[in-house]
Write an enzyme that holds these catalytic residues in place. Structure first.
Site, PDB file in Angstrom:
ATOM      1  N   ASN A 171       0.958  -1.366  -0.110  1.00 36.16           N
ATOM      2  CA  ASN A 171      -0.084  -0.171   0.143  1.00 36.16           C
ATOM      3  C   ASN A 171       0.958   0.969  -0.275  1.00 36.16           C
ATOM      4  O   ASN A 171       1.986   1.148   0.820  1.00 36.16           O
ATOM      5  CB  ASN A 171      -0.725  -0.407   1.340  1.00 36.16           C
ATOM      6  N   GLU A 172       0.245   2.007  -0.953  1.00 37.02           N
ATOM      7  CA  GLU A 172       1.469   3.365  -1.112  1.00 37.02           C
ATOM      8  C   GLU A 172       2.447   3.443  -0.847  1.00 37.02           C
ATOM      9  O   GLU A 172       3.509   4.614  -0.042  1.00 37.02           O
ATOM     10  CB  GLU A 172       0.247   4.396   0.066  1.00 37.02           C
ATOM     11  N   TYR A 243      -7.639  11.789  -2.644  1.00 35.40           N
ATOM     12  CA  TYR A 243      -8.730  12.470  -1.778  1.00 35.40           C
ATOM     13  C   TYR A 243      -8.970  13.651  -2.418  1.00 35.40           C
ATOM     14  O   TYR A 243      -8.156  15.030  -2.499  1.00 35.40           O
ATOM     15  CB  TYR A 243      -8.268  11.987  -0.045  1.00 35.40           C
ATOM     16  N   GLU A 291      -8.248   3.952  -3.396  1.00 38.17           N
ATOM     17  CA  GLU A 291      -8.660   4.610  -2.253  1.00 38.17           C
ATOM     18  C   GLU A 291      -9.674   6.192  -3.072  1.00 38.17           C
ATOM     19  O   GLU A 291      -8.745   7.032  -3.690  1.00 38.17           O
ATOM     20  CB  GLU A 291      -7.469   5.641  -1.464  1.00 38.17           C
ATOM     21  N   GLN A 352     -13.145   5.369   3.370  1.00 36.97           N
ATOM     22  CA  GLN A 352     -13.925   3.839   3.984  1.00 36.97           C
ATOM     23  C   GLN A 352     -15.604   3.547   3.827  1.00 36.97           C
ATOM     24  O   GLN A 352     -16.096   4.320   3.392  1.00 36.97           O
ATOM     25  CB  GLN A 352     -12.879   3.756   4.797  1.00 36.97           C
TER      26      GLN A 352
END
Length: 503
Positions: A171-172, A243, A291, A352
């Site tokens: 992840n990331e 985001y 995400e 989420q």
């Protein structure tokens, strides 16, 4: 003002993969504990999972849920979450400066996923761990029996394998904040060797390699090129995250952020094509946007916990954004962007699902309710399955920080041939004007307006709460009219619409 749209049955983008409406649950804040799991809650089932939350998740009909992270996974030992609960260790979670009881692990999560009708996407720790732990986890989860790890799964109460197909290779890993952060080359080499190892177990697994954490990363898009050159033949999807924020309270700029999202998708898609050509490969790699969401409302209140001022609390309230009506419009625009890029974006996960930057909120021991952003996601998941239409649009726009002549009307279209429906998802970004939508629908035969729903509120800051759960909610739209092939509909300023037509 007027905006024109032309939709033709023949002109399409791609079949929409249902998995673009996936979700994410991380061991973070109250997402798991007090989110999906609260054994003392009045609605809890025999496994301690909240029934009221499960019902709301079923409403969203998410095809998969990504688990257990997120930043959490980069220092996570999956073995901590198996066996008798009383024997499981408590660990310090370095990602979110909290303590993890491991009361919920793979068995509990898998049972919950099955109960709400969703599949699992599991993430492997490539931060502090690597190939051996990854292959052990895959064996534990997917092997029928007769090996050490699969027999241990049986001993722990699960006879049949879960046959999980979707696996994230870390992840990331481009992020300096990540435990075990690596350069693109370091990560690409590890990811490739891990992929080879788990593919030796099952060639049919779908593997997701880490792309950029966001489009402002200094290594973007060179990160994608390097990682894909190392992993292209062994992976299926590249993961992207984004985001959406509006701390300056600039509505015009905020609602144009999906222009940046569109550029982000296009750049990575071009990078994929470059690497494919360089390798002379016949294989297609697509994007997994695992995400995405609005995230900025809670940043200030989280600082004390994240900075360690409160020690190592268990499941504190973190990243609990309370979404407003303005965020409905933003989420609607993001979903429209995914639909319009259905040929490239094959999987996505709203981040989420419960409590942590989520469409569902809960009280400890109390109520659960739908946040404002629940509704555009619900409409897209329910009606946005089928084939994405290539729409030709024309209309007024505005200039802002994220582009020139950003169209006031943001629209996507979906044709579900089996159901005999055409659905338009429409956002009017104008802050002052009603815009007349004029749509020509060609080649679909005789249609009728089956549903017109609208979300609108006079206050951009309006929110849903436990006491007022329907403050921002769908209402019947007015004025949608079909005359032959022409659909007209007035779109009030700052409004979200779903117009569903049936043959």
């Amino acid at each position: 003002m007027k905006a024109s749209v032309t939709a033709h049955r023949t002109y399409t983008v791609s079949r929409i993969d249902d998995r673009v409406y996936g979700a994410f649950l991380e061991h973070l804040g109250r997402a798991v504990y007090e989110g999906i799991y609260e054994p003392t809650h009045p609605t809890a089932d025999a496994n301690g999972m909240r029934g009221d939350v499960a019902n709301l998740v079923r409403e969203l009909d998410v095809p998969f849920v990504r688990y257990p992270g997120g930043n959490f996974v980069s220092a996570y030992n999956w073995e901590d979450g198996i066996g008798p609960k009383e024997d499981r260790p408590t660990r310090l979670d370095l990602a979110w400066h909290t303590s993890e009881s491991n009361e919920v692990g793979i068995h509990e999560f898998a049972d919950w996923a099955e109960s709400v009708g969703t599949d699992m996407m599991l993430a492997l720790n490539l931060g502090t761990r690597g190939i051996q732990e990854a292959r052990d986890f895959v064996e534990y989860v997917n092997h029928p029996g007769g090996s050490a790890w699969s027999d241990l799964r049986k001993k722990n109460g699960r006879a049949d394998p879960w046959n999980v197909k979707l696996w994230c290779l870390g992840n990331e890993m481009d992020g300096p904040w990540q435990v075990g952060h690596k350069t693109a080359y370091e990560y690409g080499r590890l990811a490739n060797e891990t992929a080879k190892a788990v593919r030796a177990f099952d060639r049919n697994l779908e593997l997701i390699v880490c792309g950029s954490s966001h489009a402002n990363m200094p290594t973007y898009p060179e990160w994608e090129r390097t990682v894909l050159e190392e992993t292209y033949d062994e992976i299926d999807h590249v993961s992207l995250h984004m985001y959406f924020r509006n701390p300056e309270k600039n509505t015009a700029d905020y609602l144009a952020l999906n222009q940046k999202l569109d550029d982000y998708i296009g750049t990575v898609a071009s990078t994929i094509r470059y690497v494919k050509s360089k390798k002379r490969s016949k294989k297609d790699v697509t994007i997994c946007f695992d995400e995405w969401n609005v995230w900025y409302h809670s940043n200030q209140q989280d600082r004390e916990i994240l900075d360690g001022a409160n020690g190592w609390p268990h499941a504190p309230g973190l990243l609990e954004d309370i979404y407003n009506f303005e965020d409905v419009l933003q989420v609607g625009c993001v979903l429209n962007t995914f639909i319009r890029n259905a040929d490239t974006v094959k999987l996505a996960a709203i981040a989420q699902l419960v409590n942590v930057i989520a469409p569902i909120m809960t009280e400890k021991g109390g109520r659960a309710w739908r946040q404002t952003i629940f509704w555009p996601f619900w409409f897209a998941s329910r009606y946005g399955r089928g084939t994405a239409l290539h729409l030709v649009t024309d209309g007024p726009g505005y200039d802002c920080a994220h582009g020139d002549n950003v169209p006031f009307v943001d629209v996507s279209g979906v044709h579900d041939e089996a159901a005999g429906t055409v659905t338009l998802f429409v956002v009017n970004r104008s802050q002052t004007d009603t815009i007349e939508l004029d749509t020509r629908l060609a080649g679909f035969g005789k249609l009728r307006v089956e549903t017109h729903k609208m979300i609108r509120h006079d206050d951009l800051e309006a929110v849903n709460t436990a006491d007022r759960p329907d403050e921002v909610a769908p209402q019947d739209g007015t004025g949608a009219s079909l005359d032959g092939e022409h659909l007209t509909c007035p779109l009030p300023a700052l409004s979200y619409h779903v117009i569903r037509l049936r043959a």
